[in-house]
Design an enzyme around this catalytic site. Structure first.
Site: not given
Length: 249
Positions: A9, A11, A94, A96, A166, A172, A211
């Site tokens: 991904n 992003k 996701h 985010e 996740e 991140g 990660s």
């Protein structure tokens, strides 16, 4: 036997040059037999990626989609449009999207249905925040997110869904759930699926996101209920992503 999937991904990152670099590298790469690979670039790079990846094993994915097929929705992209560019997968839910754009469980479900409606493979993302983990609510949060969607689907629809766990606190940040922590959650998700259909639970692919990198991928992917990875930062580096793919053998 479940087919492993390594998905990258990007992003809101990447470039036309990066697309070309992945195309060149994966056209010559030796990958484990049966491995599926997917890249989820930003929308503007989909056509370039379709051309660059044509002679590679990389499948194309979209980072989100609108639940509707068309209409007055400025800035949005529909599943039908994505299919015209050879897209095969679509991320839904996701963290985010849930946090930054306030997508609710209902909106995640609507997007997943839209993906299924145009024969895309939805990758349903679920995971807990650090506060939720510290409060001992990991299983409650993750299984609620999974259950909200899966309990509303027909058996044939469920069979097409990939689930990516996740942990939000590991995205991140450089922090990664230990293989044992990740496996514990993955096993709980699979057990939950078995409440609908034991055969489905055995066949459903579960990915770890948070990660994953070239250094930890092998141990994570060796866990019995981890069938692949949803890779963030490391998917922007050709050599690192290729190493993760090779760890899936």
């Amino acid at each position: 036997m479940r087919t492993p999937l390594i998905a990258g991904n990007w992003k809101m990152n990447g470039s036309a040059d990066l697309v070309e670099a992945f195309g060149r590298a994966f056209a010559e790469a030796e990958l484990p037999d049966g491995l599926e690979v997917a890249i989820f670039p930003p929308f503007p790079y989909l056509e370039a990626a379709r051309r660059a990846f044509a002679e590679t094993p990389i499948g194309l994915g979209a980072q989100t989609l609108n639940p509707l097929h068309s209409g007055a929705h400025t800035g949005e992209v529909s599943g039908r449009m994505l299919c015209e560019f050879g897209v095969r997968y679509a991320l839904v839910g996701h963290s985010e999207r849930r946090q930054l754009y306030r997508e609710s469980d209902e909106q995640v479900y609507d997007r997943l249905l839209a993906a299924l409606g145009v024969d895309l493979i939805p990758v349903l993302c679920v995971g807990e925040t650090l506060e939720e983990r510290d409060a001992g609510r990991t299983m409650e949060v993750v299984l609620r997110q999974v259950g909200f969607v899966m309990s509303r689907l027909e058996p044939q629809q469920r069979s097409r869904v990939v689930i990516a766990y996740e942990p939000v606190w590991a995205i991140g940040t450089g922090r990664t759930a230990t293989p044992q922590q990740a496996q514990e959650v993955m096993a709980a998700i699979r057990d939950y699926q078995a409440s609908f259909d034991a055969e489905l639970a055995s066949a459903m692919r579960l990915l770890y996101g948070g990660s994953m990198n070239a250094g930890n991928a092998g141990e994570l992917l060796s866990q019995p209920d981890i069938d692949g990875g949803l890779v963030g930062g490391a998917s922007l580096k050709v050599d690192d992503f290729l190493a993760i793919c090779q760890s899936a053998g």
